[in-house]
Motif scaffolding. Sequence first.
Motif, PDB file in Angstrom:
ATOM      1  N   ASN A   1      -4.862  -2.237  -5.788  1.00 27.51           N
ATOM      2  CA  ASN A   1      -5.117  -2.751  -7.141  1.00 27.51           C
ATOM      3  C   ASN A   1      -6.447  -3.483  -7.227  1.00 27.51           C
ATOM      4  N   GLY A   2      -6.854  -4.127  -6.154  1.00 23.59           N
ATOM      5  CA  GLY A   2      -8.148  -4.806  -6.136  1.00 23.59           C
ATOM      6  C   GLY A   2      -9.291  -3.846  -6.410  1.00 23.59           C
ATOM      7  N   PHE A   3      -9.281  -2.703  -5.750  1.00 26.53           N
ATOM      8  CA  PHE A   3     -10.343  -1.718  -5.962  1.00 26.53           C
ATOM      9  C   PHE A   3     -10.162  -0.969  -7.274  1.00 26.53           C
ATOM     10  N   LYS A   4      -8.931  -0.591  -7.590  1.00 29.10           N
ATOM     11  CA  LYS A   4      -8.658   0.168  -8.820  1.00 29.10           C
ATOM     12  C   LYS A   4      -9.042  -0.634 -10.061  1.00 29.10           C
ATOM     13  N   ASN A   5      -8.748  -1.926 -10.078  1.00 26.92           N
ATOM     14  CA  ASN A   5      -9.006  -2.765 -11.250  1.00 26.92           C
ATOM     15  C   ASN A   5     -10.470  -3.168 -11.388  1.00 26.92           C
ATOM     16  N   ASN A   6     -11.234  -3.122 -10.296  1.00 28.95           N
ATOM     17  CA  ASN A   6     -12.615  -3.600 -10.350  1.00 28.95           C
ATOM     18  C   ASN A   6     -13.677  -2.509 -10.341  1.00 28.95           C
ATOM     19  N   ILE A   7     -13.313  -1.305  -9.943  1.00 26.96           N
ATOM     20  CA  ILE A   7     -14.260  -0.186  -9.982  1.00 26.96           C
ATOM     21  C   ILE A   7     -13.662   0.850 -10.927  1.00 26.96           C
ATOM     22  N   GLU A   8     -14.231   0.912 -12.118  1.00 24.54           N
ATOM     23  CA  GLU A   8     -13.652   1.670 -13.219  1.00 24.54           C
ATOM     24  C   GLU A   8     -13.498   3.164 -12.946  1.00 24.54           C
ATOM     25  N   SER A   9     -14.429   3.772 -12.221  1.00 27.26           N
ATOM     26  CA  SER A   9     -14.402   5.225 -12.037  1.00 27.26           C
ATOM     27  C   SER A   9     -13.313   5.686 -11.057  1.00 27.26           C
ATOM     28  N   ILE A  10     -12.739   4.770 -10.283  1.00 28.15           N
ATOM     29  CA  ILE A  10     -11.726   5.148  -9.288  1.00 28.15           C
ATOM     30  C   ILE A  10     -10.378   5.356  -9.967  1.00 28.15           C
ATOM     31  N   ARG A  11      -9.835   6.561  -9.758  1.00 29.65           N
ATOM     32  CA  ARG A  11      -8.534   6.899 -10.322  1.00 29.65           C
ATOM     33  C   ARG A  11      -7.485   7.167  -9.246  1.00 29.65           C
ATOM     34  N   ASN A  12      -7.939   7.573  -8.082  1.00 25.60           N
ATOM     35  CA  ASN A  12      -7.048   8.028  -7.036  1.00 25.60           C
ATOM     36  C   ASN A  12      -7.300   7.203  -5.768  1.00 25.60           C
ATOM     37  N   VAL A  13      -6.336   6.367  -5.372  1.00 31.13           N
ATOM     38  CA  VAL A  13      -6.504   5.506  -4.203  1.00 31.13           C
ATOM     39  C   VAL A  13      -5.378   5.761  -3.201  1.00 31.13           C
ATOM     40  N   HIS A  14      -5.768   5.985  -1.943  1.00 34.03           N
ATOM     41  CA  HIS A  14      -4.805   6.169  -0.857  1.00 34.03           C
ATOM     42  C   HIS A  14      -5.137   5.174   0.242  1.00 34.03           C
ATOM     43  N   ILE A  15      -4.104   4.624   0.862  1.00 31.13           N
ATOM     44  CA  ILE A  15      -4.312   3.638   1.924  1.00 31.13           C
ATOM     45  C   ILE A  15      -3.453   3.998   3.130  1.00 31.13           C
ATOM     46  N   TYR A  16      -4.033   3.828   4.308  1.00 35.42           N
ATOM     47  CA  TYR A  16      -3.309   3.970   5.569  1.00 35.42           C
ATOM     48  C   TYR A  16      -3.618   2.741   6.400  1.00 35.42           C
ATOM     49  N   SER A  17      -2.582   2.169   6.998  1.00 34.12           N
ATOM     50  CA  SER A  17      -2.735   0.949   7.797  1.00 34.12           C
ATOM     51  C   SER A  17      -2.376   1.232   9.250  1.00 34.12           C
ATOM     52  N   PHE A  18      -3.170   0.658  10.151  1.00 34.77           N
ATOM     53  CA  PHE A  18      -2.863   0.767  11.571  1.00 34.77           C
ATOM     54  C   PHE A  18      -1.836  -0.290  11.943  1.00 34.77           C
ATOM     55  N   LYS A  19      -0.810   0.157  12.652  1.00 30.87           N
ATOM     56  CA  LYS A  19       0.266  -0.730  13.083  1.00 30.87           C
ATOM     57  C   LYS A  19       0.607  -0.370  14.526  1.00 30.87           C
ATOM     58  N   LYS A  20       0.640  -1.363  15.405  1.00 29.99           N
ATOM     59  CA  LYS A  20       1.012  -1.113  16.798  1.00 29.99           C
ATOM     60  C   LYS A  20       2.379  -0.437  16.846  1.00 29.99           C
ATOM     61  N   PHE A  21       2.509   0.547  17.720  1.00 35.76           N
ATOM     62  CA  PHE A  21       3.746   1.311  17.820  1.00 35.76           C
ATOM     63  C   PHE A  21       4.887   0.472  18.395  1.00 35.76           C
ATOM     64  N   LYS A  22       6.024   0.535  17.725  1.00 37.61           N
ATOM     65  CA  LYS A  22       7.266  -0.062  18.226  1.00 37.61           C
ATOM     66  C   LYS A  22       8.366   0.967  18.008  1.00 37.61           C
ATOM     67  N   LYS A  23       9.187   1.153  18.994  1.00 39.70           N
ATOM     68  CA  LYS A  23      10.263   2.152  18.889  1.00 39.70           C
ATOM     69  C   LYS A  23      11.215   1.853  17.743  1.00 39.70           C
ATOM     70  N   THR A  24      11.373   0.590  17.404  1.00 42.21           N
ATOM     71  CA  THR A  24      12.333   0.208  16.366  1.00 42.21           C
ATOM     72  C   THR A  24      11.805   0.407  14.946  1.00 42.21           C
ATOM     73  N   ASP A  25      10.493   0.582  14.789  1.00 37.88           N
ATOM     74  CA  ASP A  25       9.919   0.764  13.448  1.00 37.88           C
ATOM     75  C   ASP A  25      10.181   2.172  12.933  1.00 37.88           C
ATOM     76  N   ALA A  26      10.455   2.255  11.652  1.00 40.68           N
ATOM     77  CA  ALA A  26      10.650   3.560  11.013  1.00 40.68           C
ATOM     78  C   ALA A  26       9.286   4.220  10.787  1.00 40.68           C
ATOM     79  N   VAL A  27       9.258   5.531  10.827  1.00 43.26           N
ATOM     80  CA  VAL A  27       8.032   6.284  10.577  1.00 43.26           C
ATOM     81  C   VAL A  27       7.778   6.294   9.068  1.00 43.26           C
ATOM     82  N   THR A  28       6.552   5.926   8.661  1.00 42.34           N
ATOM     83  CA  THR A  28       6.209   5.918   7.244  1.00 42.34           C
ATOM     84  C   THR A  28       4.941   6.724   7.015  1.00 42.34           C
TER      85      THR A  28
END
Length: 172
Positions: A52-79
């Motif tokens: 929302n920070g980028f979408k609301n402040n840069i008018e021409s952006i319509r399509n935003v995708h984000i991927y976050s790095f997270k250390k692997f843990k066996k108990t975490d669900a795959v997202t």
Amino acid sequence: MLLGKFKEQSLSKNFQKKLKAMPDGRTPTSKEIHSLAILTTDKISSELDLVNGFKNNIESIRNVHIYSFKKFKKTDAVTYKHFSEKDFDWSSTVKGPSFESFLENPFDLLIGYFNEKNLYLELSSFKSKATFKIGFANVNDKIFDLVVNDTPENLESFITVIKKYLALLHKI
């Protein structure tokens, strides 16, 4: 644990070799920015509303995708919003189909929203097919077309700076 360190060293060596083979300068296009990809850490994405920070402040952006790095843990669900060191094999090939699709997508702009060295985020930024890449100054200048000397906590300041440069480059 020892096998993980060996894999990381192998990936790092492979990545450094690819960086050295890369030409010194990329020629960015003057194409206007409509799609945005963000690569960041799980910690940053949980603290800041980047989309929302980028979408609301840069008018021409319509399509935003984000991927976050997270250390692997066996108990975490795959997202489909996170990736880990397990998404790369020994030769730096991406294994996860969702993350591979993200990197293969020719976004107009990629923002590497992380300011600490992280092999997996740097490698992902390098592998991305985005046409223009922006990142932080103390990470790896060779990966990005534009680097900003700031901290991730200053989202408003970062957006103000990149808006100024994107306007100068006729991208917004």
